[in-house]
Design an enzyme around this catalytic site. Structure first.
Site, PDB file in Angstrom:
ATOM      1  N   ARG A  69      57.415  23.619  26.898  1.00  0.00           N
ATOM      2  CA  ARG A  69      56.876  23.654  28.247  1.00  0.00           C
ATOM      3  C   ARG A  69      57.905  23.362  29.329  1.00  0.00           C
ATOM      4  O   ARG A  69      58.037  24.087  30.289  1.00  0.00           O
ATOM      5  CB  ARG A  69      55.780  22.600  28.413  1.00  0.00           C
TER       6      ARG A  69
ATOM      7  N   ASP B 110      44.015   9.572  44.925  1.00  0.00           N
ATOM      8  CA  ASP B 110      43.266   8.596  45.730  1.00  0.00           C
ATOM      9  C   ASP B 110      43.399   7.180  45.187  1.00  0.00           C
ATOM     10  O   ASP B 110      43.560   6.218  45.932  1.00  0.00           O
ATOM     11  CB  ASP B 110      41.766   8.925  45.778  1.00  0.00           C
TER      12      ASP B 110
ATOM     13  N   HIS C 217      50.128  17.582  34.584  1.00  0.00           N
ATOM     14  CA  HIS C 217      49.850  16.153  34.363  1.00  0.00           C
ATOM     15  C   HIS C 217      50.858  15.345  35.175  1.00  0.00           C
ATOM     16  O   HIS C 217      52.030  15.680  35.230  1.00  0.00           O
ATOM     17  CB  HIS C 217      50.005  15.810  32.875  1.00  0.00           C
TER      18      HIS C 217
ATOM     19  N   GLY D 243      41.825  21.239  24.517  1.00  0.00           N
ATOM     20  CA  GLY D 243      42.396  20.846  23.232  1.00  0.00           C
ATOM     21  C   GLY D 243      41.727  19.629  22.642  1.00  0.00           C
ATOM     22  O   GLY D 243      40.881  19.000  23.278  1.00  0.00           O
TER      23      GLY D 243
ATOM     24  N   GLU E  94      31.828   8.841  41.923  1.00  0.00           N
ATOM     25  CA  GLU E  94      32.562  10.086  41.673  1.00  0.00           C
ATOM     26  C   GLU E  94      32.616  10.862  42.975  1.00  0.00           C
ATOM     27  O   GLU E  94      31.606  11.046  43.634  1.00  0.00           O
ATOM     28  CB  GLU E  94      31.840  10.888  40.576  1.00  0.00           C
TER      29      GLU E  94
ATOM     30  N   ASN F 283      39.139  15.794  35.256  1.00  0.00           N
ATOM     31  CA  ASN F 283      40.032  16.692  34.524  1.00  0.00           C
ATOM     32  C   ASN F 283      39.598  16.825  33.068  1.00  0.00           C
ATOM     33  O   ASN F 283      39.894  17.809  32.428  1.00  0.00           O
ATOM     34  CB  ASN F 283      41.463  16.130  34.542  1.00  0.00           C
ATOM     35  N   THR F 284      38.900  15.794  32.581  1.00  0.00           N
ATOM     36  CA  THR F 284      38.553  15.789  31.160  1.00  0.00           C
ATOM     37  C   THR F 284      37.744  17.019  30.785  1.00  0.00           C
ATOM     38  O   THR F 284      37.961  17.636  29.755  1.00  0.00           O
ATOM     39  CB  THR F 284      37.756  14.512  30.818  1.00  0.00           C
TER      40      THR F 284
ATOM     41  N   LEU G   8      43.835  12.681  26.158  1.00  0.00           N
ATOM     42  CA  LEU G   8      42.495  12.275  25.714  1.00  0.00           C
ATOM     43  C   LEU G   8      42.562  10.938  24.979  1.00  0.00           C
ATOM     44  O   LEU G   8      41.721  10.060  25.178  1.00  0.00           O
ATOM     45  CB  LEU G   8      41.882  13.352  24.824  1.00  0.00           C
TER      46      LEU G   8
END
Lengths: 202, 806
Positions: free
Chosen positions: B635, B576, B742, B343, B329, B337-338, B787
């Site tokens: 959106r 990356d 996203h 939501g 990591e 991002n999780t 997710l």
């Protein structure tokens, strides 16, 4: 007036950039400011005459076309950032495009001092014979506590600083006109002076 | 004595270098002088870590020396940018010159001998971040340097040599005395526990620090006022390092420097209360673990790049299969991002959803979808579309006009994902979700929900709802705070199963042996090289929402992506993994399509600052103070309209509307008003002035809007649901700007997550899952589907990697 406004840092987040962006918008009736980023210039090296990087030539051309230049500098270790010094070295080493160009120095810092020492250095640097810019005298604009200086839409919210900036900018436009007149009546144009690196390597 | 001598230029021919070489030889009986070149040190940039090899070498050699000699030329009355750049690096994350004796000298071709550069250098070395001990006086200036050396590069003037000797001998004495200042003073703490308060990111940060006579024994931090995420890592890492090294000289965490410094400052306050000058502890060396730069080598079955939801579920699956896994990591903490998710996870679970009643209008939504002309549906999806029609017909037949339960099925999820993702870009290219991938996503999302439950995620089964942009109520909501719930459960599981997580270590390249991927090479927290040998590599490094350059390079969907566009993503999302994939020939798909969140903070990209109220309550106006859109727009419709208006817009609210904001408190509002990120005024006119609008325009807009609320009809923009008028002072304006949310495009993968090359052939030993991969969400991702994606394809990646190595 057309001014080239140089952001004196390569950092993604910079209140000096915000200051120039604000000036661009705020003074748009009086002058057109083109923001210039130095982050993509290569670090200075002694290039051969015919191998000057394109980005450097592009910068020189922009400076030559502009009626004047505004530089916003942060302060790193009591001095201007290396990346800004590198850009100036390129100009000095190649086109010397800043010669006789009216220049306004401004600067912002997170602390209280507003890049005061970097600005003093920058004046000395721009005053060197190879750069020989016409720096506007007695026009220190120091924006301290810069992180809180702008609201969400990028407007400078310190009223005293805004008034100061308005006056300095008004003077700079005038100064640009006066210098342009001065140069047009100048008898000797110092163009052909050879500097040390053009004859010897230091 | 041992000195290092810095050649203050990158020029290959320099009299400053000649001067130092002369000194090296001339003083060899008195001291050992090692010359250091600076030509490979990159230009300083505060956004990048200090890990160039030459820089680290210079850093180490300075630390090991008794003093430093710097020879500077003079460029434009000052020191060269290359030397300045080095000094900036040496005053940023590393401070080797702190307290170090320094001698300045310089040579120039003109008569000046670098006199003005030397004065600048003195001032620079005296700056607090550098803090060198520069020898006063004894100014050595070598003017006309081109005439000062003979053909053997020896100084040719006796007088000059004599003066240089005097200066050097003085420096040797100065260095000896100056270094004594660096020896630690004797001290002892007054034993006990001291309570102090420091200023953290979220306000006061209370700390309790306990001391014995010679040691800091413990540091306890009350973290209740701080937000979760990276701050949690700070509160463990910084105290651990302080206690390990008994030092206050610890590195701050990148991305959380404010919080890191708050902890360090807090402990310093406690040290003072315990009767000791904190400067003594600040001057101590860093803890040993921060200095360890030895290269590391590991071997495992699967190495996973990226510790977000996709990477952690891939690694957990590998461990479940009895194989070994290492997660690399690049940030100090896992979560990616999780952990920022706000939501629930989408998965059609008809059995469970049957326990909820249908809402008014929901059947119409399905009917509208099923009324789509079959000619407008891509061939692959047609059979499913027809099957869905049958499923729904059965449901309709069963309930007739009675109220039914909440209908759902993997087929509905699939068709909604397909329709939701269908978009056309500026060039007229059409895009839609790749059938085989969307099928897996929608068929196996529920399996992922259940798998997570086994891993330890607890769900609140009493509630089902649709997050923003989800189109349907099929969200499984964890009991704990959204993103945290998943990440905590997965990291705990991985720890229990003896998986290895290496943080602060970005992957740099693949380890290639005999033309095949055999692992990864990364850079560790202290700049060391980490080599991981593995049979398979899973890329789970996320998208490129925080890489503006890349967004602009690929964008084909938005009319314009601003240079200063913000993101709701973690700053780690710089693409990356996509670049790594490309380095071995991976193909890309759908890269031009990104999703913007229209209502983000213009300064930070945050979603939950300012006043966030339901759309029936707020009024959206542009910079001029005019409405330009129905506040209920989706959106990407809203984002397009806003970009056409120049990007920045405002949400207008009054005191009553403010009360419907779920995201804030009076204290937060007051703070934001003070910081200038939220605007408040007693009249609409004053509010307009504050945000730079014409007061007449804004007042006119609001008067019209209020009349529409009264009439229940908006002839201008056809907003059809209203609640409150804007009438009660004080009035608020929340500035908003679309931020990247996203990135749908990414590496081409197949249904088993194998990374494919341009010819759709799998690249051996390489797998990808999550936002780094493309093809699923196409032009627009449904809320709650990310997710479902990461946990489903993350698991598949782990599984395929194991299967293919056996």
């Amino acid at each position: 007036m057309n001014y080239l406004a140089i952001v004196g840092t390569n950092s993604e987040v910079s209140t000096n950039r915000m200051l120039l962006q604000f000036m661009q918008e705020h003074f748009k009736a009086a002058a057109q400011l083109e923001l210039y980023e130095i982050k993509d210039l290569p670090a200075f090296y002694e290039a051969e005459d015919d191998q000057v990087p394109q980005e450097v030539e592009a910068l020189s051309a922009k400076i030559l076309q502009a009626d004047g230049v505004i530089i916003a500098t942060p302060e790193y270790d009591h001095a201007i950032p290396a990346v800004l010094k590198s850009a100036l070295e390129w100009i000095s080493y190649t086109s010397q495009a800043l010669t006789d160009k009216p220049v306004l120095i401004v600067g912002a810092s997170h602390g209280a001092l507003g890049s005061s020492r970097a600005q003093a250095h920058l004046r000395q640097i721009l005053d060197s014979p190879e750069l020989a810019a016409r720096i506007m005298p007695s026009s220190e604009f120091l924006l301290g506590k810069s992180q809180a200086a702008f609201n969400a839409s990028g407007t400078l919210i310190y009223e005293d600083k805004l008034a100061e900036l308005d006056e300095i900018f008004r003077e700079f436009v005038l100064f640009t006109e006066i210098i342009t007149k001065l140069l047009s009546e100048k008898a000797v144009i110092k163009k052909d002076k050879k500097f040390a690196w053009q004859t010897q390597k230091a | 004595m041992k000195f290092t001598a810095i050649i203050g230029t990158t020029s290959p021919k320099s009299y400053n270098r000649t001067l130092l070489q002369f000194m090296q030889a001339h003083f060899s009986d008195k001291a050992q002088i090692e010359l250091l070149e600076i030509n490979e040190v990159p230009m300083f940039n505060q956004d990048t870590p200090s890990n160039s090899p030459q820089l680290l070498e210079i850093n180490d050699k300075i630390i090991a020396s008794d003093g430093v000699i710097i020879a500077t030329p003079e460029y434009n009355h000052s020191i060269p940018s290359s030397l300045k750049s080095l000094l900036e690096w040496l005053s940023f994350e590393r401070h080797p010159l702190d307290g170090k004796p320094v001698m300045i000298l310089g040579a120039s071709i003109d008569a000046q001998g670098s006199s003005r550069a030397q004065l600048h250098l003195r001032q620079i070395l005296d700056a607090p971040g550098v803090n060198a001990h520069v020898m006063p006086g004894y100014e050595f200036l070598l003017g006309n340097a081109h005439k000062a050396f003979d053909d053997k590069d020896q100084l040719n003037s006796e007088g000059t040599i004599d003066f240089l000797e005097i200066c050097f001998l003085r420096f040797m004495r100065f260095a000896k005395i100056s270094n004594q200042l660096n020896e630690e003073e004797d001290f002892s703490f007054k034993p006990g526990t001291y309570e102090v308060s420091s200023l953290g990111h979220g306000g006061a940060l209370p700390l309790k620090v306990s001391f014995s006579k010679k040691k800091i024994e413990s540091i306890n931090i009350d973290t209740s006022g701080e937000t979760e995420g990276l701050a949690d890592v700070v509160f463990v890492r910084i105290p651990d390092k302080i206690i390990e090294g008994q030092t206050l000289n610890v590195d701050v965490l990148s991305g959380a420097s404010e919080t890191s410094n708050a902890v360090i400052d807090g402990v310093a306050k406690a040290v003072k209360l315990a009767g000791v000058n904190p400067d003594i502890l600040k001057r101590r060396p860093k803890p040993a673990s921060s200095l360890n730069r030895g290269d590391e080598e590991y071997t495992c079955d699967v190495v996973v790049i990226g510790g977000g939801g996709a990477g952690l579920s891939a690694a957990a699956t590998v461990l479940q299969e009895g194989k070994s896994a290492i997660i690399l990591e690049k940030y100090p903490a896992v979560g990616g991002n999780t952990i920022r998710t706000g939501g629930p996870i989408n998965a059609a679970d008809p059995e469970w959803q049957r326990s909820f009643q249908e809402n008014p209008g929901e059947r119409h939504t399905i009917e509208a979808l099923l009324n789509t002309d079959e000619n407008d549906i891509h061939q692959e999806y047609l059979a499913d579309f027809k099957a869905l029609k049958n499923e729904f017909a059965t449901y309709q037949k069963h309930f007739g006009n009675d109220k039914g339960y909440l209908f759902d099925s993997p087929l509905l999820h699939r068709m909604q994902t397909y329709f939701g993702g269908k978009r056309t870009d500026l060039k007229g290219n059409n895009i839609y979700g790749q059938y085989d991938l969307v099928k897996i996503l929608t068929d196996r999302a529920l399996e992922s929900v259940k798998w997570l439950e086994e891993i330890g995620v607890e769900y609140n089964k009493d509630i089902v709802f649709a997050p923003v942009g989800a189109l349907w109520r099929r969200g499984h909501k964890p009991v704990k705070k959204y993103g945290t719930a998943f990440i905590l459960a997965l990291s705990k599981y991985i720890a229990d199963m003896s998986g290895t997580i290496i943080t602060d270590s970005p992957a740099k390249e693949f380890l290639i042996e005999d033309g095949e991927i055999k692992g990864v090479i990364a850079t560790g927290v202290n700049g060391q090289t980490i080599t991981i040998h593995a049979k398979a590599v899973v890329l789970a490094s996320g998208g490129f929402g925080a890489n503006t350059k890349m967004l602009k390079q690929y964008n084909t969907y938005w009319s314009n992506i601003a240079d200063d566009v913000k993101t709701t993503n973690s700053y780690a999302m710089t693409g990356d993994g996509i670049l790594l994939g490309q380095s071995v020939g991976a193909g890309l798909t759908g890269m031009g399509f990104t999703q913007m969140m229209p209502v983000a903070d213009p300064n930070t990209g945050e979603l939950f600052s300012g006043l966030q109220v339901p759309p029936e309550n707020f009024v959206i106006v542009n910079k001029q103070g005019k409405r330009f859109i129905n506040e209920f727009a989706g959106r990407d419709v809203l984002t397009k309209a806003v970009l056409a208006e120049g990007g920045l817009f405002y949400l207008i609210a009054d005191d009553e509307i403010k009360k419907t904001a779920a995201n804030t408190s009076q204290e937060k509002i007051d703070r934001q008003v003070e910081e200038g990120t939220l605007f408040r005024a007693d009249t609409l006119e004053q509010l307009a002035v504050k945000v730079g609008m014409d007061p007449e325009v804004l007042v006119d807009t609001i008067n019209k809007y209020n009349s529409y609320v009264e009439a229940g009809e908006d002839p201008e923009f056809h907003k059809d649901t209203f609640s409150l008028k804007v009438e009660k002072a004080p009035f608020y304006a929340t500035p908003r700007q679309p931020a990247v949310h996203h990135t749908m495009g990414g590496l081409k993968i197949d249904t088993a997550t194998r990374v494919l090359d341009e010819n759709n052939q799998p690249i051996k030993n390489l797998y990808a899952a999550g936002e780094v991969a493309g093809g699923i969400h196409a032009g627009n991702r449904l809320g709650g589907n990310a997710l479902a994606d990461i946990f489903t394809f993350g698991r598949i990646a782990g599984k395929t990697a194991i299967e293919e190595m056996n």
